[in-house]
Scaffold this motif. Structure first.
Motif, PDB file in Angstrom:
ATOM      1  N   SER A  88      -0.223 -25.173 -26.449  1.00  0.00           N
ATOM      2  CA  SER A  88      -0.196 -23.959 -27.274  1.00  0.00           C
ATOM      3  C   SER A  88      -0.577 -24.288 -28.718  1.00  0.00           C
ATOM      4  O   SER A  88      -0.501 -25.448 -29.159  1.00  0.00           O
ATOM      5  CB  SER A  88       1.202 -23.317 -27.231  1.00  0.00           C
ATOM      6  OG  SER A  88       2.112 -24.094 -27.986  1.00  0.00           O
ATOM      7  N   LYS A  89      -0.954 -23.238 -29.442  1.00  0.00           N
ATOM      8  CA  LYS A  89      -1.372 -23.407 -30.840  1.00  0.00           C
ATOM      9  C   LYS A  89      -0.246 -24.032 -31.678  1.00  0.00           C
ATOM     10  O   LYS A  89      -0.462 -24.945 -32.457  1.00  0.00           O
ATOM     11  CB  LYS A  89      -1.722 -22.005 -31.376  1.00  0.00           C
ATOM     12  CG  LYS A  89      -2.560 -22.005 -32.604  1.00  0.00           C
ATOM     13  CD  LYS A  89      -3.028 -20.590 -32.887  1.00  0.00           C
ATOM     14  CE  LYS A  89      -2.725 -20.264 -34.337  1.00  0.00           C
ATOM     15  NZ  LYS A  89      -2.416 -18.869 -34.583  1.00  0.00           N
ATOM     16  N   GLU A  90       0.975 -23.510 -31.463  1.00  0.00           N
ATOM     17  CA  GLU A  90       2.121 -24.013 -32.240  1.00  0.00           C
ATOM     18  C   GLU A  90       2.420 -25.471 -31.904  1.00  0.00           C
ATOM     19  O   GLU A  90       2.799 -26.250 -32.768  1.00  0.00           O
ATOM     20  CB  GLU A  90       3.370 -23.176 -31.961  1.00  0.00           C
ATOM     21  CG  GLU A  90       3.482 -21.910 -32.787  1.00  0.00           C
ATOM     22  CD  GLU A  90       3.310 -22.120 -34.270  1.00  0.00           C
ATOM     23  OE1 GLU A  90       3.801 -23.120 -34.826  1.00  0.00           O
ATOM     24  OE2 GLU A  90       2.639 -21.280 -34.895  1.00  0.00           O
ATOM     25  N   ARG A  92       0.209 -27.674 -31.000  1.00  0.00           N
ATOM     26  CA  ARG A  92      -0.812 -28.511 -31.659  1.00  0.00           C
ATOM     27  C   ARG A  92      -0.530 -28.622 -33.152  1.00  0.00           C
ATOM     28  O   ARG A  92      -0.680 -29.680 -33.746  1.00  0.00           O
ATOM     29  CB  ARG A  92      -2.212 -27.931 -31.401  1.00  0.00           C
ATOM     30  CG  ARG A  92      -2.636 -28.055 -29.927  1.00  0.00           C
ATOM     31  CD  ARG A  92      -4.119 -27.796 -29.742  1.00  0.00           C
ATOM     32  NE  ARG A  92      -4.520 -26.439 -30.063  1.00  0.00           N
ATOM     33  CZ  ARG A  92      -4.432 -25.401 -29.210  1.00  0.00           C
ATOM     34  NH1 ARG A  92      -3.969 -25.580 -27.991  1.00  0.00           N
ATOM     35  NH2 ARG A  92      -4.828 -24.204 -29.589  1.00  0.00           N
ATOM     36  N   ARG A  93      -0.056 -27.531 -33.724  1.00  0.00           N
ATOM     37  CA  ARG A  93       0.272 -27.580 -35.157  1.00  0.00           C
ATOM     38  C   ARG A  93       1.385 -28.626 -35.414  1.00  0.00           C
ATOM     39  O   ARG A  93       1.301 -29.423 -36.338  1.00  0.00           O
ATOM     40  CB  ARG A  93       0.735 -26.204 -35.645  1.00  0.00           C
ATOM     41  CG  ARG A  93       0.909 -26.145 -37.167  1.00  0.00           C
ATOM     42  CD  ARG A  93       1.989 -25.165 -37.599  1.00  0.00           C
ATOM     43  NE  ARG A  93       1.786 -23.807 -37.121  1.00  0.00           N
ATOM     44  CZ  ARG A  93       1.146 -22.855 -37.797  1.00  0.00           C
ATOM     45  NH1 ARG A  93       0.652 -23.119 -38.979  1.00  0.00           N
ATOM     46  NH2 ARG A  93       1.034 -21.645 -37.306  1.00  0.00           N
TER      47      ARG A  93
END
Ligand SMILES: NC(=O)C1=CN([C@@H]2O[C@H](COP(=O)(O)OP(=O)(O)OC[C@H]3O[C@@H](n4cnc5c(N)ncnc54)[C@H](O)[C@@H]3O)[C@@H](O)[C@H]2O)[C@@H](O)CC1
Ligand SMILES: Nc1ncnc2c1ncn2[C@@H]1O[C@H](COP(=O)(O)OP(=O)(O)O)[C@@H](O)[C@H]1O
Ligand SMILES: [K+]
Length: 507
Positions: A88-90, A92-93
């Motif tokens: 998910s984007k979060e 990866r962040r």
């Protein structure tokens, strides 16, 4: 505090983000909550921590937890589980942040199988499960099942982030494997799955972290369940229940009428009668066959015994029902023709009624008189009695207690508690709207014969004192649970508790 399904939880996250709180802030709050619980229990920074992360936002929480622990000086091993190409984007962040803050940190589980295996096999004091949370939506593959089994077999204190991986956050069913936690730190509010089916067995101690969800969002969630604990009871009891006044007499606090049919077990009615008195009503009358008069006179001399001849039950019953403020029927009641006749007659009167145990089995055979009842009514089935009322197997009810309770309560417009280790209460308000509550007071000491009879006695007593049927039900369930908590302060006292002890511990 509410318990929400996975879907409603997602709504709350999104609602809060819509108000302008970035997802990463929620994640930071969530993770700080987990870290606080860990450092409180393991203040020594030499503590070795394994943090396992999955590909979604639960994994993002895990990475964030790892970062904070590293920041505080703990020894942390980060292990990724899942498909690295579908994150998910979060997540990866969080990986970007931790990698730039701690460039030397190795993330195991992705490459170098031998080193990863070695890392996994090392000893840890704390194992953190950030693999799957509320997004779990399918069964695991075999490798994953083996992985979880191995992790469960390891020594060390096990902490689940949000919910143990493998547990269905809504139903509490285990997919095909589950992380067995000593502690679950859950975000924003409880998840319903933490209370039902296998949920309580695998979550250990549960702590809720306030992550700053926008509370107004709860209004949009009709299936939210309010969790009733000791704190809620303490704060609201005086507002909810009619206070006792010094200028009073026994008539002030009402009369409970307990109906005993000819084939009944007398002990059950006796326990209900005692519980009614202990919960504060002014008078208990016991309507029973002639032959039981002696027993009740001796076992509970405070009660007024109203004997009847078994060949003229109905005539005597109508007068009895009229002479009391609330009727309690069912504890110890035998399922026979006389019992059926008695229940039918009570339901045709207007006096409020609490139906429990045998009375519920009687109505489950034919729900028509119950549907057409004239009286306000509360019912208190345990899961087995609920299964009979719904014409289903117990296992079917267990898997979806919320659904069946909601539906039955709505269909018959009846407020009810479905009793279990955590009891689910559905209240139907005057305008027809429904509210769900989950009682978390009480303990395993209540798993003893007769404790249900005590509960129905308490509820009837509160109604007799003039409280609304709904408040009597909800607060009765909590008073019952807290009586058990007062008596049973440790494992031994839970073991030895008998229904009579609950009666003596009311208030
Ligand atoms: N802003 C937010 O959305 C917040 C989310 N939070 C965390 O995020 C979690 C929910 O995150 P997600 O919705 O990303 O879900 P999860 O992180 O629980 O898992 C979702 C991912 O796992 C995959 N998956 C599901 N079942 C699988 C299976 N059996 N085998 C393999 N892969 C499977 C899904 O396809 C998806 O990629 C919560 O439990 C909580 O821990 C918290 O940080 C609070 C804020
Ligand atoms: N393990 C447990 N933890 C908490 N409460 C429990 C537990 N087991 C039973 N109870 C409570 O005890 C009561 C048992 O009622 P019931 O099953 O009708 O018993 P009986 O028919 O023997 O009177 C219910 O209020 C239920 O919620
Ligand atoms: K988890």
């Amino acid at each position: 505090m509410y318990a929400l399904t996975a879907k409603s939880m997602k709504y709350m996250d999104e609602y809060t983000m819509d108000k302008g709180v970035p997802s990463s802030v929620l994640m930071e709050n969530a993770s700080r909550g987990v870290v606080n619980e860990i450092t409180e229990r393991f203040p020594d920074t030499n503590t070795r921590v394994l943090v396992m992360c999955g590909p979604g936002n639960n994994g993002g929480d895990g990475v964030c937890v790892a970062r904070w622990l590293l920041h505080l000086g703990y020894s942390v091993t980060l292990y990724f589980v899942g498909d690295p190409n579908r994150t998910s984007k979060e997540f990866r962040r969080q990986i970007r942040i931790i990698s730039s803050m701690f460039p030397d940190l190795k993330i195991y589980g992705t490459e170098d199988a031998a080193e990863s295996l070695k890392a996994l096999r090392s000893e840890y004091d704390v194992l953190v499960d950030g693999i799957f949370g509320t997004g779990l939506n399918r069964r695991f593959g075999n490798n994953f099942v083996k992985f979880l089994e191995y992790v469960n077999s390891k020594k060390g204190y096990k902490v689940a982030i949000d919910i143990p991986s493998g547990l269905n956050a809504t139903t509490g069913q285990i997919m095909n494997a589950v992380f067995r936690a000593d502690l679950t730190v859950t975000m924003g509010n409880y998840k319903t799955g933490l209370f039902f089916c296998e949920g309580r067995k695998v979550s250990g101690e549960v702590k809720v972290v306030d992550i700053g969800l926008a509370k107004r969002g709860y209004r949009d969630i009709p299936d939210r369940i309010f969790v009733c604990d000791r704190e809620f009871f303490r704060k609201t009891k005086d507002m909810a229940l009619i206070p006792r006044t010094e200028v009073s007499h026994k008539g002030t606090y009402g009369t409970v009428g307990i109906v005993v049919s000819p084939g009944s077990m007398m002990g059950a009615a006796m326990l209900s009668a005692k519980a009614s008195y202990r919960a504060g009503c002014g008078l208990v009358k016991i309507f029973c066959p002639n032959k039981f008069t002696g027993f009740f006179n001796v076992s509970i001399p405070e009660a007024v015994v109203v004997p009847y001849k078994t060949d003229d039950v109905i005539g005597a019953l109508d007068d009895f029902v009229e002479s009391v403020d609330v009727v309690l029927a069912g504890p110890g009641m035998k399922e026979d023709a006389t019992g059926r006749l008695i229940i039918k007659e009570i339901l045709a009167q207007e006096t409020p009624v609490v139906l429990d145990a045998g009375a519920l089995n009687l109505i489950s055979k034919n729900l028509k008189p119950f549907r057409k009842r004239k009286c306000p009514c509360i019912i208190t089935p345990h899961v087995g009695e609920m299964a009979r009322l719904c014409g289903e197997d117990i296992q079917v009810i267990e898997k979806n207690r919320i659904g069946f309770t909601k539906k039955f309560s709505e269909l018959y417009r009846v407020s009810m508690v479905v009793k279990s280790d955590v009891s689910l209460v559905s209240l139907i308000k005057e305008d027809g709207t429904q509210r769900l509550y989950l009682n978390v007071t009480g303990n395993s000491g209540l798993a003893t014969a007769g404790s249900g009879d005590v509960l129905s006695g308490v509820i009837a007593s509160l109604i007799a004192q003039g409280n609304s049927e709904n408040n009597s039900l909800l607060y009765g369930v909590m008073i019952h649970g807290m009586a058990a908590d007062k008596f049973a302060v440790d494992e031994d006292s839970r073991r030895k508790m008998m229904a009579g002890d609950i009666v003596e511990s009311i208030f």
